[in-house]
Write a protein that holds these residues in place. Structure first.
Motif, PDB file in Angstrom:
ATOM      1  N   ARG A  37       6.836  -3.195   5.230  1.00  0.00           N
ATOM      2  CA  ARG A  37       5.941  -4.320   4.946  1.00  0.00           C
ATOM      3  C   ARG A  37       5.198  -3.940   3.675  1.00  0.00           C
ATOM      4  O   ARG A  37       4.393  -3.020   3.683  1.00  0.00           O
ATOM      5  N   ASN A  39       3.087  -5.384   0.155  1.00  0.00           N
ATOM      6  CA  ASN A  39       2.397  -6.466  -0.532  1.00  0.00           C
ATOM      7  C   ASN A  39       2.662  -6.305  -2.031  1.00  0.00           C
ATOM      8  O   ASN A  39       2.149  -5.372  -2.651  1.00  0.00           O
ATOM      9  N   ASN A  41       1.526  -7.854  -4.445  1.00  0.00           N
ATOM     10  CA  ASN A  41       0.291  -7.940  -5.232  1.00  0.00           C
ATOM     11  C   ASN A  41      -0.328  -6.565  -5.492  1.00  0.00           C
ATOM     12  O   ASN A  41      -1.016  -6.381  -6.487  1.00  0.00           O
ATOM     13  N   ASP A  42      -0.068  -5.614  -4.599  1.00  0.00           N
ATOM     14  CA  ASP A  42      -0.575  -4.254  -4.814  1.00  0.00           C
ATOM     15  C   ASP A  42       0.005  -3.629  -6.077  1.00  0.00           C
ATOM     16  O   ASP A  42      -0.565  -2.711  -6.641  1.00  0.00           O
ATOM     17  N   SER A  45      -1.295  -6.907  -9.346  1.00  0.00           N
ATOM     18  CA  SER A  45      -2.558  -7.641  -9.427  1.00  0.00           C
ATOM     19  C   SER A  45      -3.386  -7.322 -10.664  1.00  0.00           C
ATOM     20  O   SER A  45      -4.069  -8.186 -11.193  1.00  0.00           O
ATOM     21  N   LEU A  71       7.618 -10.264   6.219  1.00  0.00           N
ATOM     22  CA  LEU A  71       6.326 -10.113   5.551  1.00  0.00           C
ATOM     23  C   LEU A  71       5.194 -10.569   6.423  1.00  0.00           C
ATOM     24  O   LEU A  71       5.277 -11.331   7.278  1.00  0.00           O
TER      25      LEU A  71
END
Length: 71
Positions: A37, A39, A41-42, A45, A71
């Motif tokens: 899992r 992200n 965006n990590d 961003s 997700l």
């Protein structure tokens, strides 16, 4: 993000740690399938749009599939 390829699994384990799901013997005896899992965006961003595109491209340079189911 998931992978059944041994080489890709080693890369993802180094990059993201242990998988969230480990399906033992999924591809045959001693050949697991791993699911992380992650992200995205990590990784993008705080980057400019061009840097973000490069970061996502780098993530996808190793064989993997991504599904919203995970997700």
């Amino acid at each position: 993000m998931d992978s059944g390829y041994t080489r890709a699994q080693k890369i993802w384990q180094h990059k993201f740690g242990e998988p969230a799901y480990l399906l033992q013997d999924y591809w045959g005896e001693g050949v697991p399938h791993m699911i992380w899992r992650v992200n995205v965006n990590d990784f993008v961003s705080e980057k400019s749009p061009m840097e973000a595109r490069k970061a996502v491209a780098a993530l996808s340079s190793t064989a993997f599939t991504c599904s919203s189911d995970y997700l």
